[in-house]
Design a protein around this motif. Structure first.
Motif, mmCIF file in Angstrom:
data_model
loop_
_atom_site.group_PDB
_atom_site.id
_atom_site.type_symbol
_atom_site.label_atom_id
_atom_site.label_comp_id
_atom_site.label_asym_id
_atom_site.label_seq_id
_atom_site.Cartn_x
_atom_site.Cartn_y
_atom_site.Cartn_z
ATOM 1 N N LYS A 123 73.918 37.902 12.224
ATOM 2 C CA LYS A 123 73.543 37.427 13.581
ATOM 3 C C LYS A 123 73.539 38.599 14.563
ATOM 4 C CE LYS A 123 75.466 32.855 13.382
ATOM 5 N NZ LYS A 123 76.860 32.545 13.198
ATOM 6 N N TRP A 124 74.522 39.469 14.427
ATOM 7 C CA TRP A 124 74.698 40.609 15.330
ATOM 8 C C TRP A 124 73.481 41.544 15.258
ATOM 9 C CZ3 TRP A 124 75.935 45.935 14.403
ATOM 10 C CH2 TRP A 124 76.522 46.608 15.464
ATOM 11 N N VAL A 125 73.048 41.831 14.025
ATOM 12 C CA VAL A 125 71.877 42.710 13.855
ATOM 13 C C VAL A 125 70.629 42.041 14.424
ATOM 14 C CG1 VAL A 125 70.347 43.811 12.162
ATOM 15 C CG2 VAL A 125 72.831 43.878 11.818
ATOM 16 N N GLY A 128 69.873 42.133 18.007
ATOM 17 C CA GLY A 128 69.543 43.447 18.573
ATOM 18 C C GLY A 128 70.757 44.217 19.055
ATOM 19 N N GLU A 129 71.938 43.905 18.515
ATOM 20 C CA GLU A 129 73.154 44.573 19.008
ATOM 21 C C GLU A 129 73.494 45.838 18.225
ATOM 22 O OE1 GLU A 129 76.400 41.948 20.336
ATOM 23 O OE2 GLU A 129 75.096 40.320 19.693
ATOM 24 N N TRP A 130 72.754 46.154 17.164
ATOM 25 C CA TRP A 130 73.022 47.358 16.353
ATOM 26 C C TRP A 130 72.340 48.546 17.002
ATOM 27 C CZ3 TRP A 130 70.688 48.525 10.880
ATOM 28 C CH2 TRP A 130 71.381 49.608 10.319
ATOM 29 N N LYS A 131 73.092 49.201 17.890
ATOM 30 C CA LYS A 131 72.478 50.275 18.690
ATOM 31 C C LYS A 131 72.976 51.651 18.266
ATOM 32 C CE LYS A 131 71.005 47.380 22.368
ATOM 33 N NZ LYS A 131 71.844 46.231 22.717
ATOM 34 N N ASP A 137 85.544 48.017 14.399
ATOM 35 C CA ASP A 137 85.381 46.647 14.925
ATOM 36 C C ASP A 137 84.540 45.773 14.010
ATOM 37 O OD1 ASP A 137 86.808 47.190 17.090
ATOM 38 O OD2 ASP A 137 85.139 47.153 18.540
ATOM 39 N N HIS A 138 83.696 46.449 13.216
ATOM 40 C CA HIS A 138 82.799 45.681 12.351
ATOM 41 C C HIS A 138 83.128 45.820 10.876
ATOM 42 C CE1 HIS A 138 80.518 46.158 16.144
ATOM 43 N NE2 HIS A 138 80.374 44.866 15.924
ATOM 44 N N PHE A 139 84.246 46.458 10.574
ATOM 45 C CA PHE A 139 84.624 46.589 9.161
ATOM 46 C C PHE A 139 85.075 45.235 8.618
ATOM 47 C CE2 PHE A 139 86.092 51.337 9.525
ATOM 48 C CZ PHE A 139 84.785 51.710 9.779
ATOM 49 N N GLY A 140 84.913 45.109 7.305
ATOM 50 C CA GLY A 140 85.432 43.920 6.626
ATOM 51 C C GLY A 140 86.669 44.272 5.830
ATOM 52 N N ILE A 141 86.972 43.408 4.849
ATOM 53 C CA ILE A 141 88.074 43.736 3.942
ATOM 54 C C ILE A 141 87.562 43.658 2.506
ATOM 55 C CG2 ILE A 141 90.003 43.116 5.465
ATOM 56 C CD1 ILE A 141 90.151 40.441 4.220
#
Ligand code: NAD
Length: 324
Positions: A123-125, A128-131, A137-141
């Motif tokens: 959703k983030w990409v 248009g938020e991937w600048k 903040d966006h890492f997973g596990i």
């Protein structure tokens, strides 16, 4: 004369033709009180019932005095009052096995998408938020080599263990009423009590049926035992988890995330608070929902009803003991 049957789920054309060859079929939309009232004569005469969803209880059975067999297009049968069926000597047929691998795939999809935040970042990409390059903040596990605990080590639990162990090198824990030798031998699974499983698992995966014993088996107290980094996956039945307690645990960081294919109320109300949480991946009960598997389930349900109404039940029967 062919036995009368009520069909409350549409079938692929070839399966409908097969059903029509054996029975006089009345197709209805559902088995709600309105539908039953509208087709009262057909319900009264029907010897068979085939479909999925809706409650089959004493009240419905009273309106179906000729009923001899129900065939559900599902493996779960918590919507049937089995005691009432037994009393009336009505056979209950279901579709185990055919869906096992597909549901295990869905569970693995929930494990991966919650841990790696797939739907959230998708959703983030798209928004248009991937600048610039992403940061912590966006890492997973990680999923691989972690510990996956299974509640409900049956057909689906075993297929999940296989994926997790061989595909992802995971350690498998399980909680069961009986030792599961195959899981232990093939996947090195370790049996433990519920408390240990909740404390030690990075992923707690539920593939339990809904019964009196499993209703709200996971509530606030159980969620508190889980690691703050742990993820809960439920593809069994919604009411196995106290959804209000889960919502609170996801909000206050008691647990890290949840992947849910099932909810306490389905369809889950659009304004349910749990749907507003970014650390929840929500699916509309699609565990078995692939073209191949749903066809296989419908095919088995038709064959099951034919077997049941012709006195040739060999498999897929929940209550075979009632046969004379
Ligand atoms: N999300 C979906 O679309 C979907 C699809 C298929 C099945 N399901 C659910 O998954 C459930 C499991 O399916 P399955 O084919 O693996 O069934 P199964 O009968 O093979 O496995 C269920 C396991 O749960 C265990 N169990 C039951 N009560 C327990 C308890 N109180 N404590 C510990 N273990 C307990 C049983 O012993 C069994 O090993 C179904 O009943 C259904 O509710 C969901």
């Amino acid at each position: 004369m062919k036995p009368a049957v009520i069909l409350y789920k549409s079938l692929p054309d070839d399966l409908r033709t097969k059903l029509d060859a054996h029975f006089t079929v009345t197709e209805v939309h559902d088995i709600s009180p309105e539908t039953i009232e509208k087709h009262a004569a057909q319900f009264e005469q029907a010897q068979g019932l085939l479909g999925s969803g809706g409650k089959v209880d004493g009240e419905l059975l009273a309106k179906m005095p000729a009923l001899r067999a129900c065939s559900t297009v599902s493996v779960g049968y918590d919507n049937f009052n089995v005691d009432a069926l037994n009393q009336r000597k009505v056979l209950l047929m279901h579709t185990p096995t055919v869906l096992t691998e597909t549901v295990a795939d869905t569970m693995m999809a929930l494990v991966l998408s919650t841990a790696r935040r797939v739907t959230e970042l998708d959703k983030w990409v798209k928004n248009g938020e991937w600048k610039k390059s992403i940061g912590p903040d966006h890492f997973g596990i990680d999923v691989h080599h972690k510990t996956l605990g299974i509640l409900g080590m049956g057909r689906i639990g075993l297929a999940l263990a296989q994926r997790a162990h061989f595909g992802f090198g995971m350690n498998i824990l399980y909680n069961a009423r009986r030792q599961h030798e195959e899981a232990e031998t093939r996947f090195g699974a370790r049996a433990c009590d519920l408390e240990t499983l909740l404390k030690e698992s990075d992923f707690v995966c539920i593939s339990l049926p809904l019964t009196e014993q499993t209703h709200h088996m996971i509530g606030a107290a159980q969620l508190k035992l889980m690691k703050p980094s742990a993820i809960l996956i439920n593809a069994g039945r919604g009411p196995v988890v106290d959804e209000q307690a889960l919502t609170a645990a996801l909000k206050d960081g008691t647990i890290h995330a949840a992947g849910l294919d099932v909810f306490e109320v389905e369809p889950v109300p659009a304004d349910a608070e749990i749907l507003t949480l970014p650390n929840v991946v929500a699916l509309p009960h699609i565990g078995s929902a692939t073209h191949e598997t749903r066809y296989g389930m419908a095919r088995d349900a038709v064959d099951n009803l034919i077997a049941a109404l012709s006195g040739k039940v060999e498999k897929n029967c929940v209550n075979p003991q009632i046969q004379g």
